[in-house]
Enzyme design. Structure first.
Site, PDB file in Angstrom:
ATOM      1  CB  SER A 199      -0.906   0.007   1.222  1.00  0.00           C
ATOM      2  OG  SER A 199      -0.155   0.398   2.357  1.00  0.00           O
ATOM      3  CE  LYS A 200      -0.775   6.697  -3.279  1.00  0.00           C
ATOM      4  NZ  LYS A 200      -1.855   6.092  -3.958  1.00  0.00           N
ATOM      5  NE  ARG A 201       0.117   0.688   5.915  1.00  0.00           N
ATOM      6  CZ  ARG A 201       0.694  -0.498   5.994  1.00  0.00           C
ATOM      7  NH1 ARG A 201       1.824  -0.647   6.640  1.00  0.00           N
ATOM      8  NH2 ARG A 201       0.127  -1.550   5.446  1.00  0.00           N
TER       9      ARG A 201
END
Ligand code: GLU
Length: 486
Positions: free
Chosen positions: A241-243
């Site tokens: 994910s963007k994390r």
């Protein structure tokens, strides 16, 4: 073989989507198949043209050209609806007039495992004629598939034999009471209509597959072959994910990743050629790819590996191809040619091409390469303070003496790598120091940094005039009485 990539245009082209597209494309290219692109835009609220554009651009950048499409799922809504009505006519679907909330509450109160059991019970009690009469009177209702008893099974190209008990599948809604077809019906109808023979998609669709197979059978159309490719996880084992950093393919393009490296990297997310090969070109991947080497377990997104592969591709790339990309990144960092100093190479000439070629073998991204090029373009490159501390600050006067001697030796004869090296090594010997004691301060003087390509190549690239100017500036700096170097 006809395969497809059917992204939903509710976001940019994600790394996971790109990997799925690539596997389909590799399969099609390796087997003389057709790669179909379909935009699944039936969720009107979340879909946008900008996202569709970004997905097409991402695929184009990766070089995954499609043979047919893009088809738009929304163009097929009438056909999807007609399929649902066909299932009603053949008795494979039934009308459900119940209110979903009331149905759920009643199922719960009566301890019935799934509300659709109740929906079917009520529909059967009502009878088809009465149901038609109420429908004709305009009463809203959904259509549900009458799921037969037994099991739904398929031989998955990745997971092998798969088997679901139909008792665990509900009588799925195929047409909502507002007349809109559901996702699973739209996918099946489109895949059948487009003659798709192989459905290769992410693991996250595994639970849709038995429902879709039931729909193919009910519609009496051929069931395609399925293969579910593993999820992609971040280094921490959580779903990517963007994390974890950039997840959109376009972000990697902007960071100076080359499409060849991205394709190579994506191909190795959940697949391997069965030998030690890692750096693989497009044709090599096409020749080597097969679904039976796709792994079941999740793949881990390793950014260092992407950068390493990109470095390998950069080192092999034709500098002429890199030049426009490097110019683009330079401009993004405020180093458009207008700002280059006197003596800098022309952006479209052989000197700049040589510089790019020289730096390409050491950089991991085009962005890094562009920043590495700045000292050769700027009139007076900035000095890295760490390099100053390391190579000049301990004894500024000694550094100045060596620089002076080095400049004299360098300018005392022909300006080519070999003779520069001979003269500078002789100079170090005369001074009674190792060559490094001469080369490091000199590199700092001419590039402002402690790392660069080989110093003799750098000197040739800069030319005697710019080397002289830079060394003289360094001498002035080292001999300024007020300078504090530590
Ligand atoms: N549109 C779906 C998605 O983006 C893909 C559906 C499929 O591959 O069957 O996840």
């Amino acid at each position: 073989m006809r395969v497809r990539f059917p992204p939903s245009p509710t976001g940019y082209l994600h790394v996971g989507g790109a990997r799925t597209a690539l596997f389909n494309w590799l399969l099609a290219r390796g087997r003389g198949g057709t790669f179909v692109l379909r935009i699944e835009d039936t969720d009107r609220e979340r879909s946008s043209e900008a996202h569709t554009r970004a997905i097409l651009d991402g695929l184009t950048w990766l070089g995954l050209e499609w043979d047919e499409g893009p088809y738009f799922q929304s163009d097929g809504v009438e056909r999807h609806r007609a399929e649902a009505l066909r299932l009603l006519a053949s008795g494979r679907a039934y009308r459900d007039f119940t209110d979903p909330d009331a149905l759920r509450a009643e199922a719960q109160a009566r301890g019935i495992g799934h509300p659709s059991i109740l929906a079917r019970e009520k529909a059967d009690a009502l009878g088809a004629d009465e149901a038609r009469r109420r429908a004709e009177a305009g009463e809203p209702h959904a259509l549900r598939l009458r799921v037969p008893e037994g099991r739904t099974e398929w031989d998955d190209l990745v997971h092998g034999a798969m088997s679901f008990s139909n008792a665990d599948l509900d009588d799925l809604v195929i047409l909502r009471s507002d007349g809109s077809p559901v996702y699973n019906l739209a996918v099946v109808s489109d895949d059948a209509d487009q003659g798709i023979t192989h459905v290769i998609r992410g693991d996250d669709h595994l639970s849709n597959t038995p429902k879709q197979i039931l729909l193919y059978r009910a519609l009496e159309v051929p069931v395609p072959v399925f293969g579910h490719v593993p999820m992609i996880l971040g280094p921490d084992g959580k779903r990517l994910s963007k994390r974890h950093g950039a997840t959109a393919v376009g972000d990697y393009a902007a960071q100076g990743i080359l499409p060849e490296a991205m394709v190579n990297f994506l191909a190795l997310l959940g697949w391997n050629p069965g030998d030690e090969r890692e750096v693989m070109g497009r044709d090599e991947l096409v020749a080597a790819f097969s679904m039976d080497r796709v792994q079941k377990k999740s793949a881990v997104f390793d950014t260092d590996k992407l950068l390493w592969l990109n470095g390998r591709v950069l080192a092999e790339a034709d500098p002429a191809v890199l030049v426009p990309l490097v110019l683009d990144r330079l401009e993004a960092h405020g180093w458009a040619p207008a700002r280059w100093g006197p003596g800098a190479p022309a952006p479209d000439g052989p000197g700049f091409r040589r510089l790019v070629g020289l730096l390409a073998s050491r950089a991991r991204t085009v962005d890094e390469l562009a920043l590495d090029a700045v000292p050769y373009l700027a009139d007076d490159p900035e000095r890295d303070p760490d390099a100053v501390a390391k190579h000049w600050a301990k004894d500024p006067q000694a550094a100045a003496r060596r620089l002076e001697a080095a400049l004299e030796a360098a300018t005392a004869g022909p300006w080519d790598e070999e003779s520069l090296e001979t003269r500078l090594r002789a100079c170090a010997e005369e001074l009674g120091v190792g060559a490094g004691k001469l080369i490091h301060p000199l590199r700092l003087a001419v590039t402002g940094r402690s790392r660069s390509p080989g110093i003799f190549e750098v000197l040739v690239l800069l030319g005697p005039n710019r080397v002289r100017t830079r060394v003289e500036r360094a001498l002035a700096y080292l001999r300024a009485p007020d300078v504090s170097l530590s």
